[in-house]
Motif scaffolding. Sequence first.
Motif: not given
Length: 160
Positions: A131-147
């Motif tokens: 996962v470290n420095d894996n920007v594409e994976l982070s984009t797919i799996l990151s849960v957005a902070a509440p808007i």
Amino acid sequence: MRLTTRTNLAMRALMFCAVNEGRIVRKSEMAKACNASENHLAQVVNTLSQTGYLQTVRGRNGGIRLAKAKDHISVGAVFRKFEAHLPLTECFDRDHNTCPLANSCRLPTYLVGALGAFYSYLDGISLADLVNDNVELSTILSVAAPIVSQLEKAETPSVT
């Protein structure tokens, strides 16, 4: 060799939690991001929590998070937890082996060595490596902070 769905989901769940480190995630968020049913994922999460990889938090603000640092989670160890009980081939299952070559075949000896090399290689890979420095994976799996809603923004005094 083909990995089971449970092993695949275990790695997805761990990567999801690692990408969202420092945050308690919900099973529904994980299921959606990992393209898995919540029921199947619940079984995998239960195994991961029983084996010390994930921590489950009960209650209204509960959810799931890593129980260990991601650099202390070995991919090989996780694979063993989910795959070790399954025979690689029929001849590895003494109770159900119907192979007529079983008593004279040398292939199982070589398969044991190959499987050992497979796990040994994966032992050197950590969850952090995935996962470290894996920007594409982070984009797919990151849960957005509440808007924050427009109303909340309007009520918050600005400091100038």
